[in-house]
Design a protein around this motif. Structure first.
Motif, PDB file in Angstrom:
ATOM      1  N   ILE A 139      57.333 118.146 -46.078  1.00  0.00           N
ATOM      2  CA  ILE A 139      58.090 118.572 -44.890  1.00  0.00           C
ATOM      3  C   ILE A 139      57.341 118.210 -43.610  1.00  0.00           C
ATOM      4  O   ILE A 139      57.928 117.692 -42.657  1.00  0.00           O
ATOM      5  CB  ILE A 139      58.380 120.086 -44.965  1.00  0.00           C
ATOM      6  CG1 ILE A 139      59.401 120.358 -46.074  1.00  0.00           C
ATOM      7  CG2 ILE A 139      58.888 120.617 -43.625  1.00  0.00           C
ATOM      8  CD1 ILE A 139      59.541 121.818 -46.457  1.00  0.00           C
ATOM      9  N   LEU A 154      63.259 120.910 -47.916  1.00  0.00           N
ATOM     10  CA  LEU A 154      63.522 122.235 -47.351  1.00  0.00           C
ATOM     11  C   LEU A 154      64.340 123.065 -48.335  1.00  0.00           C
ATOM     12  O   LEU A 154      64.048 124.250 -48.559  1.00  0.00           O
ATOM     13  CB  LEU A 154      64.270 122.101 -46.027  1.00  0.00           C
ATOM     14  CG  LEU A 154      63.461 121.548 -44.843  1.00  0.00           C
ATOM     15  CD1 LEU A 154      64.395 121.114 -43.719  1.00  0.00           C
ATOM     16  CD2 LEU A 154      62.462 122.589 -44.335  1.00  0.00           C
ATOM     17  N   LEU A 198      58.121 127.352 -38.270  1.00  0.00           N
ATOM     18  CA  LEU A 198      58.066 126.798 -39.620  1.00  0.00           C
ATOM     19  C   LEU A 198      56.966 125.768 -39.790  1.00  0.00           C
ATOM     20  O   LEU A 198      56.255 125.755 -40.794  1.00  0.00           O
ATOM     21  CB  LEU A 198      59.421 126.173 -39.982  1.00  0.00           C
ATOM     22  CG  LEU A 198      59.519 125.589 -41.396  1.00  0.00           C
ATOM     23  CD1 LEU A 198      59.334 126.672 -42.448  1.00  0.00           C
ATOM     24  CD2 LEU A 198      60.863 124.889 -41.596  1.00  0.00           C
ATOM     25  N   CYS A 241      63.559 127.661 -43.261  1.00  0.00           N
ATOM     26  CA  CYS A 241      63.879 126.401 -43.951  1.00  0.00           C
ATOM     27  C   CYS A 241      65.375 126.137 -43.912  1.00  0.00           C
ATOM     28  O   CYS A 241      65.814 125.019 -43.609  1.00  0.00           O
ATOM     29  CB  CYS A 241      63.393 126.452 -45.400  1.00  0.00           C
ATOM     30  SG  CYS A 241      61.606 126.339 -45.605  1.00  0.00           S
TER      31      CYS A 241
END
Length: 361
Positions: free
Chosen positions: A124, A137, A193, A156
């Protein structure tokens, strides 16, 4: 089915095109993955043709993609160890590719959730664009839910949904089902994230090379090509580092300290990771302060320390400097001597002279 010409790659105007045999093997693998539930051809037959292609096709440049296709077939059939044997050499060459990390993560999903999540996270953060990380994700979400990391799972999902909306794509049914789940929080801040994923995967690369050893050294010089640099660890150990494996917010320079991860292959040690670190005391590294004396040939000395011309740069003769130095091998004298790898000029403040009127007579 395939004559000698069909087993050779084709040289086109824009580069090499895979051989007909290799292209066919890849299409068969793709077809099996897409319609395996309805197709009558057994996987062993698919793998048999892939292995035959690997032996007979003359492709070199594109053979890596056949390995990747085979690994995906093995993952689907639950042959995770065999899939990893194919994927690890690919990943060692493609460490910046999200798809490669995602494939490795898939081999651990049913065996080791923590490792699977680590590799999904690495993929990611490695993605050049969020659209390249959509499958990763989605793969990370059930692993995060299993470890009760609800907020991160929501991040996500929200990140993936935003990518679909931004590109005007229809949201996939599986994502719509996740949106309807009670755990999903659409108000979560998805900007957190990336930091979270980076914390999960900071040592992911080390798993590609087996057990690693950590050492700290100082950058001796940057290669002229700027594709790598030389790191001095001690008088007996100097290591070459590829620029692509070095992690830092700033461009590395001579005199910077780095922590290296070394993998042992046979009797040789290979640098598999490099990261900037704070300076520490090293036995064969030191500093000296003094006057720079430049010889007519361009090199110089600071006390007993040799200074190469490229280290001197535009610093003038007789300047006051501090030299960062290493105990390097002197081929001319066949012994170790101090050599400067970085100079810093010391500004000499003008001495404050008393005003003439203030001097008593």
């Amino acid at each position: 089915m395939f004559d000698d010409e069909a087993k050779k790659p084709f040289q086109a105007e824009k580069g090499e095109v895979p051989s007909l045999m290799l292209s066919t093997a890849r299409q068969i693998a793709s077809a099996w993955l897409r319609a395996r539930e309805f197709w009558q051809l057994d996987l062993d037959q698919v793998l048999g043709f892939i292995n035959l292609t690997r032996r007979q096709a003359k492709d070199v440049k594109h053979m890596i993609w056949l390995d990747y296709d085979q690994s995906k077939c093995l993952i689907v059939s639950g042959q995770y160890e065999q899939a990893r044997e194919l994927l690890l050499p690919i990943l060692q060459k493609k460490q910046k590719e999200a798809w490669a990390w995602g494939a490795l993560a898939a081999t651990y999903q049913k065996q080791d959730r923590d490792l699977a999540l680590k590799f999904f996270a690495k993929g990611i953060v490695s993605a050049h664009d969020v659209t390249f990380s959509l499958k990763l994700l989605q793969g990370a979400i059930p692993l995060l839910l299993a470890s009760e990391q609800i907020a991160e799972a929501s991040m996500c999902l929200k990140t993936a949904l935003q990518a679909y909306q931004t590109n005007g794509w229809k949201v996939k049914p599986e994502l719509e089902k996740l949106m309807a789940q009670p755990w999903y929080d659409p108000n979560v801040d998805e900007n957190d994230l990336k930091v979270f994923m980076k914390s999960l995967c900071r040592d992911a690369s080390e798993y590609l090379h087996g057990p690693t050893e950590k050492v700290i050294g100082v950058i001796e010089n940057i290669h002229k090509s700027e594709k790598g640099f030389q790191v001095f660890v001690n008088r007996d150990t100097t290591l070459a580092v590829r620029m692509g494996i070095h992690k830092s917010n700033q461009k590395p320079q001579a005199g910077d300290y780095v922590e290296l991860s070394l993998s042992t292959k046979g009797n040789e040690k290979e640098v598999v990771a490099s990261v900037s670190c704070q300076s520490i005391e090293l036995a064969d590294v030191g500093k000296v302060e003094g006057e720079l004396r430049i010889a007519p040939k361009g090199f110089g000395f600071v006390e007993d320390t040799f200074v190469p011309p490229f280290v001197i740069g535009d610093i003038s003769n007789e300047s006051r400097v501090t030299a960062l130095r290493i105990m390097a091998w002197d081929k001319t004298k066949a012994r170790h001597n101090w050599k400067a790898i970085k100079l810093e000029q010391i500004e000499v403040k003008a001495s404050s002279m008393p005003d003439f009127d203030d001097i008593p007579f």
